[in-house]
Enzyme design. Structure first.
Site, mmCIF file in Angstrom:
data_model
loop_
_atom_site.group_PDB
_atom_site.id
_atom_site.type_symbol
_atom_site.label_atom_id
_atom_site.label_comp_id
_atom_site.label_asym_id
_atom_site.label_seq_id
_atom_site.Cartn_x
_atom_site.Cartn_y
_atom_site.Cartn_z
ATOM 1 N N CYS A 111 0.840 -1.202 0.000
ATOM 2 C CA CYS A 111 0.000 0.000 0.000
ATOM 3 C C CYS A 111 0.875 1.252 0.000
ATOM 4 C CB CYS A 111 -0.923 -0.031 1.219
ATOM 5 S SG CYS A 111 -2.158 1.279 1.235
ATOM 6 N N CYS A 112 1.899 1.284 0.866
ATOM 7 C CA CYS A 112 2.808 2.442 0.903
ATOM 8 C C CYS A 112 3.554 2.579 -0.420
ATOM 9 C CB CYS A 112 3.806 2.304 2.043
ATOM 10 S SG CYS A 112 3.138 2.652 3.682
ATOM 11 N N CYS A 197 -1.113 8.499 7.624
ATOM 12 C CA CYS A 197 -2.439 8.060 7.193
ATOM 13 C C CYS A 197 -3.237 7.570 8.399
ATOM 14 C CB CYS A 197 -2.311 6.927 6.181
ATOM 15 S SG CYS A 197 -1.571 7.400 4.626
ATOM 16 N N CYS A 200 -3.251 3.866 9.708
ATOM 17 C CA CYS A 200 -1.951 3.349 10.161
ATOM 18 C C CYS A 200 -1.345 4.220 11.249
ATOM 19 C CB CYS A 200 -0.995 3.253 8.986
ATOM 20 S SG CYS A 200 -1.643 2.222 7.664
ATOM 21 N N CYS A 222 7.511 4.025 6.048
ATOM 22 C CA CYS A 222 6.648 3.730 4.905
ATOM 23 C C CYS A 222 7.475 3.428 3.674
ATOM 24 C CB CYS A 222 5.727 4.910 4.621
ATOM 25 S SG CYS A 222 6.582 6.425 4.187
HETATM 26 S S1 SF4 Z 1 0.511 4.620 5.642
HETATM 27 FE FE1 SF4 Z 1 -1.112 3.024 5.585
HETATM 28 S S2 SF4 Z 1 -2.819 3.852 4.380
HETATM 29 FE FE2 SF4 Z 1 -1.004 5.161 4.045
HETATM 30 S S3 SF4 Z 1 -0.105 4.387 2.189
HETATM 31 FE FE3 SF4 Z 1 0.940 3.332 3.887
HETATM 32 S S4 SF4 Z 1 -0.236 1.436 4.316
HETATM 33 FE FE4 SF4 Z 1 -1.478 2.764 2.965
#
Ligand code: SF4
Length: 231
Positions: A111-112, A197, A200, A222
């Site tokens: 996701c990151c 975010c 998280c 991240c």
């Molecule tokens: S911090 Fe969490 S929601 Fe944001 S990009 Fe990374 S995994 Fe995704």
């Protein structure tokens, strides 16, 4: 006049002197700053915009930030007339979640990568200087941070990463903010110490490790500060 920057010569410089030295030595280079509007970023922005009012302020618009963060970003952008650059991922949150589900739960690294690292790689390409609000004290992963670091992007391009607050403590951060009447994200008043975010970010149990409240303690970075090669 000194025109050569070295890690050794810059390590003892206070933030303003460091900015002065970098901008003099790198006259003509294109600068940017990555900014999530946390307290450290507000200080670097406060110092930087006096010298470069239109510095590009890169905000990683993951689509997952707190409502309060978006409101704060928009307020400060207006009050300070910032040159804000929202850096978007290729897919919206709705598209990503319909194709892959909630990756922040199942695979936060991916996701990151999709929402932060990949978009930042592209966004950094036009610049030669990259300012940040990173500090050594923030995390065990940042203990070896230098005030200036040369980084190579995967494309081969190198840029100077500048961390003016590398040696600052949490106490110094809040003294500066109070002394200069800087606004802060309202989440700090609820006990958050490191704010990214929303899915998280939690209030950390271990206040000596502020980033332990991120990603449920599963990871500390991240990837936006670890993807590039330090050269
Ligand atoms: S911090 Fe969490 S929601 Fe944001 S990009 Fe990374 S995994 Fe995704």
């Amino acid at each position: 006049m000194e025109t050569t920057l070295t890690v050794e010569s810059t390590e003892q410089l206070a933030p303003e002197a460091l900015l002065h030295a970098v901008l003099r030595a790198k006259a003509g280079a294109r600068p940017c700053m990555t900014c999530s509007f946390q307290a450290e970023d507000m200080i670097v922005l406060h110092l930087l915009r006096r010298r470069i009012p239109r510095v590009a302020v890169l905000f990683l618009e993951t689509g997952y930030h707190f409502k309060e963060t978006y409101e704060f970003r928009d307020r400060i952008t207006q009050e300070w007339s910032l040159n804000l650059v929202n850096v978007f991922p290729q897919k919206t949150v709705a598209q990503q979640e319909s194709e892959c589900g909630t990756l922040f739960r199942t695979d936060p690294t991916k996701c990151c990568q999709l929402r932060k690292v990949g978009p930042l790689l592209t966004a950094l390409e036009p610049y030669e200087i990259w300012f940040t609000g990173l500090r050594r004290e923030q995390s065990p992963t940042r203990q070896n941070l230098k005030k200036i670091e040369q980084h190579r992007l995967p494309s081969g391009k190198t840029l100077l990463k500048v961390n003016p607050l590398a040696d600052w403590t949490w106490t110094q951060i809040w003294e500066y903010c109070a002394g200069n009447q800087l606004s802060h994200l309202p989440q700090y008043d609820q006990g958050y110490l490191s704010i990214g975010c929303q899915p998280c970010t939690a209030i950390p149990d271990d206040v000596s490790n502020p980033r332990s409240g991120r990603w449920g303690g599963k990871k500390l970075e991240c990837g936006i500060h670890t993807f590039s090669e330090r050269v």
